[in-house]
Design an enzyme around this catalytic site. Structure first.
Site, PDB file in Angstrom:
ATOM      1  N   GLY A   1      41.106  29.384  39.892  1.00 36.54           N
ATOM      2  CA  GLY A   1      42.303  29.764  40.655  1.00 36.54           C
ATOM      3  C   GLY A   1      42.247  29.241  42.076  1.00 36.54           C
TER       4      GLY A   1
ATOM      5  N   GLY B   1      39.947  17.678  49.066  1.00 38.63           N
ATOM      6  CA  GLY B   1      38.879  16.759  48.673  1.00 38.63           C
ATOM      7  C   GLY B   1      38.056  17.366  47.551  1.00 38.63           C
TER       8      GLY B   1
ATOM      9  N   TYR C   1      46.240  46.777  35.911  1.00 31.32           N
ATOM     10  CA  TYR C   1      45.600  45.850  36.872  1.00 31.32           C
ATOM     11  C   TYR C   1      44.381  46.529  37.503  1.00 31.32           C
ATOM     12  CZ  TYR C   1      44.872  43.033  41.076  1.00 31.32           C
ATOM     13  OH  TYR C   1      44.310  42.280  42.073  1.00 31.32           O
TER      14      TYR C   1
ATOM     15  N   ALA D   1      41.657  46.757  35.005  1.00 31.69           N
ATOM     16  CA  ALA D   1      41.003  45.456  34.799  1.00 31.69           C
ATOM     17  C   ALA D   1      40.013  45.166  35.931  1.00 31.69           C
ATOM     18  CB  ALA D   1      42.048  44.351  34.711  1.00 31.69           C
TER      19      ALA D   1
HETATM   20  N1  NAP Z   1      46.580  38.979  47.487  1.00 35.29           N
HETATM   21  C1  NAP Z   1      46.101  40.211  47.442  1.00 35.29           C
HETATM   22  O1  NAP Z   1      46.597  41.104  48.148  1.00 35.29           O
HETATM   23  C2  NAP Z   1      44.911  40.535  46.557  1.00 35.29           C
HETATM   24  C3  NAP Z   1      44.295  41.771  46.728  1.00 35.29           C
HETATM   25  C4  NAP Z   1      43.199  42.107  45.929  1.00 35.29           C
HETATM   26  C5  NAP Z   1      42.735  41.209  44.988  1.00 35.29           C
HETATM   27  N2  NAP Z   1      43.365  40.000  44.824  1.00 35.29           N
HETATM   28  C6  NAP Z   1      42.804  39.094  43.813  1.00 35.29           C
HETATM   29  O2  NAP Z   1      42.503  37.853  44.429  1.00 35.29           O
HETATM   30  C7  NAP Z   1      42.471  36.831  43.445  1.00 35.29           C
HETATM   31  C8  NAP Z   1      43.257  35.632  43.952  1.00 35.29           C
HETATM   32  O3  NAP Z   1      44.620  35.972  44.038  1.00 35.29           O
HETATM   33  P1  NAP Z   1      45.547  35.560  45.284  1.00 35.29           P
HETATM   34  O4  NAP Z   1      45.839  36.768  46.028  1.00 35.29           O
HETATM   35  O5  NAP Z   1      44.973  34.399  45.988  1.00 35.29           O
HETATM   36  O6  NAP Z   1      46.911  35.186  44.519  1.00 35.29           O
HETATM   37  P2  NAP Z   1      47.445  33.786  43.996  1.00 35.29           P
HETATM   38  O7  NAP Z   1      47.876  32.950  45.144  1.00 35.29           O
HETATM   39  O8  NAP Z   1      48.462  34.140  42.956  1.00 35.29           O
HETATM   40  O9  NAP Z   1      46.193  33.090  43.322  1.00 35.29           O
HETATM   41  C9  NAP Z   1      45.780  33.270  41.980  1.00 35.29           C
HETATM   42  C10 NAP Z   1      45.334  31.929  41.452  1.00 35.29           C
HETATM   43  O10 NAP Z   1      44.731  32.094  40.186  1.00 35.29           O
HETATM   44  C11 NAP Z   1      45.264  31.169  39.264  1.00 35.29           C
HETATM   45  N3  NAP Z   1      45.253  31.811  37.965  1.00 35.29           N
HETATM   46  C12 NAP Z   1      45.805  32.991  37.632  1.00 35.29           C
HETATM   47  N4  NAP Z   1      45.583  33.256  36.337  1.00 35.29           N
HETATM   48  C13 NAP Z   1      44.858  32.220  35.848  1.00 35.29           C
HETATM   49  C14 NAP Z   1      44.343  31.906  34.575  1.00 35.29           C
HETATM   50  N5  NAP Z   1      44.518  32.711  33.516  1.00 35.29           N
HETATM   51  N6  NAP Z   1      43.646  30.758  34.431  1.00 35.29           N
HETATM   52  C15 NAP Z   1      43.464  29.926  35.478  1.00 35.29           C
HETATM   53  N7  NAP Z   1      43.942  30.168  36.711  1.00 35.29           N
HETATM   54  C16 NAP Z   1      44.641  31.300  36.877  1.00 35.29           C
HETATM   55  C17 NAP Z   1      46.675  30.845  39.774  1.00 35.29           C
HETATM   56  O11 NAP Z   1      47.089  29.530  39.445  1.00 35.29           O
HETATM   57  P3  NAP Z   1      47.934  29.196  38.117  1.00 35.29           P
HETATM   58  O12 NAP Z   1      49.059  30.187  38.086  1.00 35.29           O
HETATM   59  O13 NAP Z   1      48.388  27.793  38.317  1.00 35.29           O
HETATM   60  O14 NAP Z   1      46.992  29.346  36.975  1.00 35.29           O
HETATM   61  C18 NAP Z   1      46.496  30.955  41.281  1.00 35.29           C
HETATM   62  O15 NAP Z   1      46.127  29.714  41.856  1.00 35.29           O
HETATM   63  C19 NAP Z   1      43.004  37.461  42.164  1.00 35.29           C
HETATM   64  O16 NAP Z   1      41.930  37.775  41.313  1.00 35.29           O
HETATM   65  C20 NAP Z   1      43.696  38.723  42.661  1.00 35.29           C
HETATM   66  O17 NAP Z   1      43.738  39.716  41.669  1.00 35.29           O
HETATM   67  C21 NAP Z   1      44.430  39.657  45.601  1.00 35.29           C
END
Ligand code: NAP
Length: 243
Positions: free
Chosen positions: A11, A49, A147, A150
């Site tokens: 991701g 890169g 969520y 998980a």
């Molecule tokens: N933002 C918050 O407030 C927050 C808070 C707590 C935890 N998190 C966690 O942080 C992590 C990163 O999320 P983010 O906040 O940076 O949001 P994000 O911008 O939506 O990033 C998630 C990334 O994971 C990829 N992804 C999702 N499901 C996937 C799959 N099955 N296979 C391969 N790639 C996958 C997505 O790309 P594609 O869709 O192209 O696959 C995307 O690039 C996640 O685990 C999320 O649960 C986020």
């Protein structure tokens, strides 16, 4: 390890994963980023890169097929792919209890099965003293339905990963963010009111940034953090006091 580390960030095309990949790339590591959307991933990889490898981390066959493109030796694995699938289109889930089950399982697959699959698939390629960091969430402690369930499962699973690989000097830790801005996480589903409420819960009265999370991930991935394993490190401005 030094500057020649092979780093895989799932991701890594957006948000937290992108910031994590950028931090490793800036440190001189070789970085592979993964994700499902080819264009998003290749654009990010060009900017960073890094090397893009497109696959769905929640799909066992897709992970297996991607293995030949992934590095033969892995020094740092960051299981970051995931998100709250309740925020994205669930049209295929169907109605009634079966639909509820399908939606629930999507979150489990997206967040915990994905991390377990990639870690299992790359297990034999992990170098001695490698680092595994998995992105959890404050939701593991505060709720958010399937969520949160998980992400709680991620915490429990991480302990067994730390046990499994520990004798080789490999560490496994969870970094659990609170609200992080500048990501695609909420898919435009975060109201201003809810956002203000979440910020109000922090002690420093701000949302986190992807760089706040990346800083902790890079520390846990460093040689200096070799005795930190099986842990959950909270990056949430004090919104939840992790114990
Ligand atoms: N933002 C918050 O407030 C927050 C808070 C707590 C935890 N998190 C966690 O942080 C992590 C990163 O999320 P983010 O906040 O940076 O949001 P994000 O911008 O939506 O990033 C998630 C990334 O994971 C990829 N992804 C999702 N499901 C996937 C799959 N099955 N296979 C391969 N790639 C996958 C997505 O790309 P594609 O869709 O192209 O696959 C995307 O690039 C996640 O685990 C999320 O649960 C986020």
């Amino acid at each position: 390890m030094g500057n020649s580390r092979e780093v895989v960030v799932t991701g890594g095309g957006t948000g937290i994963g992108y910031a994590v990949a950028a931090a490793f790339a800036e440190a001189g590591d070789r970085v592979t980023i993964t994700g499902r959307r080819e264009q998003v991933l290749t654009e990010a990889a060009t900017l960073l890169g890094a090397r893009p490898v497109v696959f769905d981390a929640a799909d066992a066959a897709a992970v297996e097929a991607a293995l030949e493109e992934l590095p033969g030796r892995v020094d740092v694995l960051v299981n970051n792919a995931g998100g709250n699938t309740d925020f994205v289109d669930g049209d295929g889930d169907g109605a009634g209890l079966a639909g509820f089950a399908a939606a629930f399982e999507r979150n489990l697959r997206s967040n915990v099965v994905s991390a377990a699959l990639v870690t299992h698939a790359l297990g034999e390629r992990l170098a001695d003293d490698a680092r595994i960091v998995t992105i959890g969430s404050i939701a593991a402690r505060t709720g958010a339905g399937s969520y949160g369930a998980a992400k709680a499962a991620v915490e429990a699973w991480n302990i067994s990963v730390a046990q499994e690989f520990g004798a080789r000097g490999i560490t496994a830790n969870v970094v659990a963010p609170g609200l992080i801005g500048e990501t695609e996480f909420f898919h435009s589903k975060l109201s201003d009111r809810r956002r203000e409420w979440l910020i109000g819960n922090t002690m420093n009265k701000r949302p986190g940034t992807p760089e706040d999370v990346a800083a902790v991930v890079t520390f846990l991935a460093s040689p200096a953090a070799g005795h930190v394993t099986g842990q959950v490190v909270h990056v949430n401005g004090g919104a939840h006091l992790g114990k």
